[in-house]
Design a protein around this motif. Sequence first.
Motif, PDB file in Angstrom:
ATOM      1  N   ASP A  64       0.831  -1.188   0.000  1.00 52.63           N
ATOM      2  CA  ASP A  64       0.000   0.000   0.000  1.00 52.63           C
ATOM      3  C   ASP A  64       0.879   1.257   0.000  1.00 52.63           C
ATOM      4  O   ASP A  64       1.848   1.343   0.758  1.00 52.63           O
ATOM      5  N   GLN A  67       1.206   3.146   3.304  1.00 49.10           N
ATOM      6  CA  GLN A  67       2.068   2.430   4.249  1.00 49.10           C
ATOM      7  C   GLN A  67       3.535   2.783   3.992  1.00 49.10           C
ATOM      8  O   GLN A  67       4.292   3.077   4.923  1.00 49.10           O
TER       9      GLN A  67
ATOM     10  N   ALA B 287       5.549  -0.738   9.900  1.00 47.45           N
ATOM     11  CA  ALA B 287       4.778  -0.906   8.660  1.00 47.45           C
ATOM     12  C   ALA B 287       3.381  -1.431   8.954  1.00 47.45           C
ATOM     13  O   ALA B 287       2.401  -1.024   8.318  1.00 47.45           O
ATOM     14  N   ALA B 290       1.515   1.444  10.477  1.00 42.86           N
ATOM     15  CA  ALA B 290       1.286   2.476   9.460  1.00 42.86           C
ATOM     16  C   ALA B 290       0.075   2.133   8.604  1.00 42.86           C
ATOM     17  O   ALA B 290      -0.665   3.005   8.159  1.00 42.86           O
ATOM     18  N   ASN B 291      -0.124   0.838   8.404  1.00 47.04           N
ATOM     19  CA  ASN B 291      -1.244   0.396   7.597  1.00 47.04           C
ATOM     20  C   ASN B 291      -2.585   0.774   8.221  1.00 47.04           C
ATOM     21  O   ASN B 291      -3.578   0.958   7.533  1.00 47.04           O
ATOM     22  N   GLN B 295       0.675   4.644  14.058  1.00 48.84           N
ATOM     23  CA  GLN B 295       2.130   4.653  14.273  1.00 48.84           C
ATOM     24  C   GLN B 295       2.552   5.184  15.639  1.00 48.84           C
ATOM     25  O   GLN B 295       3.688   4.993  16.037  1.00 48.84           O
TER      26      GLN B 295
END
Lengths: 148, 486
Positions: A64, A67, B287, B290-291, B295
């Motif tokens: 993504d 991301q 990561a 973050a998705n 975060q």
Amino acid sequence: MTTPTENQSPRERTWIYVSACVILAAMVLWAILAFSAARETNRAEEKADELIVALHKAGAHTPDKDQIVRVLGDDGGATCANPNEALSRATLLSLLSNGATGPGARPGIADNRAVKGQLLIIEVYCPEELAEFKVFVDNLKTENLTGS
Amino acid sequence: MSTADIPADGTSSIPAGRTRVTGTQWISWIALAMMTTSSVASLRAAPTMAVYGLACVFLYLLPAVVFLLPTSLVSAELASGWTGGIYKWVSEGISKPMGFLAVWCQFAMTIFYYPSLLGFVASTLAYVINPQLASSGVWTAAVIIVVYWSGVWVSSRGTKGVAGLASGGLIIGTLIPGIVLVTLGVVFLGQGNESAAPMTAENLLPAWAGLSSLVLIVNNFLSYSGMEMNAVHVSSLKNPGKEFPKSMFLAMGLVLAIFIFPALAISWIVPAEELSLTAGVMQAFDAVFANFGWQWLTPIVGIMLVAASLGGMLTWLAGPSKGLLLISRQEGYLPPFLQRLNKNGVQQNILVVQGIVTTVIGLAYALIPDVSSAYWVFSVITTQVYLIMYLLMFVAAVNLRRKHPDHPRGFRAPMLVGMCGVGFAASLAALLVGFVPPSQFASGNPTLYFLIVGGGALGLGLLVPFLFYRLRKPSWKQDEAPEVTS
């Protein structure tokens, strides 16, 4: 045969636990204040697009975009923080290992995807580090162990 | 029998089930299971194994059958019958010199473990504070020294405190982040996202690439090394015969869950090609968060992972050195200075000497570039040495069942001889695979690699204990109450 008996007082133990909790809480606070997630700038978005194209060309799964932006920002984040320094390399080499996390950890023959991503990130985000890093990676023996 | 004669560490042949210690010294079987899990499993390898996607299940399950199960069940039987850990088992089952060799191999293996573990702690802290610090020798050296000596101090206060901190570290730094990771992974798939790694039946096994695949699979046997280490604390349990096996079974379940599920969750959300091993497990967590736009959790999880590493370090500080103390006092293998106990009954002087050696190695790791880059060689040598201990343990277990079939045991491992055969074969295979040059040595000469690893293992694993054995003095035996230092 005389054997030792441990006789730590409960009070001392309580102090150790309390101190450990205080230190941990202070470290969490420090980390929260010091941690800066990657900034979502136009340049970060452009770099993420470049990385996605590079991953696609390499036949890899493309993640993504948001991301990537949030993790790598516009400078590659931790991946580009001195990747050619000895300690950074030591970290990488130590993770090209088996699945152990205790003293059973030892190096093995890694899958070639283990370093492919890092190479692509460096290529896009910190190309000035690429030549030296590529020489280092080329000296690693990797195999296609996942069949992908 | 004086107070100090109570077999808190158990070198007497009193059946474990009848061992008694004072109430304040008991630790629960759950705490011991936590200590065992903490010393073996963490989330550190999750990104490394996530690269293999679904095949990581196979890479952990096969070693669990051929190495984890034999190691855990055999050590459960031995610990429920003979207190004192690996030394007692091997010295009764084979011979006293072999017992010393076994406990030395377990102890020596840890010396090179701490700098790499603390290097990981330094780089994890750097990720959340300032990534540039990860390549700073001064930062790494400071973390190694401060954290290691803090650990020595805590260990020198007593096992129960170590058990508490190790349990806390495991819960805070491994179980909670692991559950969060797996939950987010399930949510990710539940939202209809495609898994980054294919999850079809064809991906259940790693691709076969000949010797490389064999090395990959067999090397993973070592993922479970250390399951026997906390047996040295068995007599700190109220009812060791029943509680130690229960503790081992709980630890086995936890270790498997910690290894498999988080690695799978990462492979669902983060493509292998986005994982940077220089940034390690933190980038994988970053990561994942973050998705989901979470975060802010990254720095918190970073500190939690550090807590887990420190809990694991404490168990390794407390265990093997205690085993070494027991044999040293009984047979006089170490000078009296190293056999002294502090007021808490802990082998403080061994810990301090070990600390000095570790500090020197740690400083070399942090400050000398060639050492840190070549540090993986030491990890190969020490795991080879560790495997010698396993070979001895399986032989001793068979001998003890044959020589003392009626010796009271709180737990009898089913099919012990077959179990030992499988475990011995697995350990031998791992030992042999250790001589195959890994990725890091691709451009080198395989014969040279064989000589380096073989020479190092012989020197550290056989020559050093042989010298201790030859230089021992009868006057070094400690038959009286231990001298207590402040």
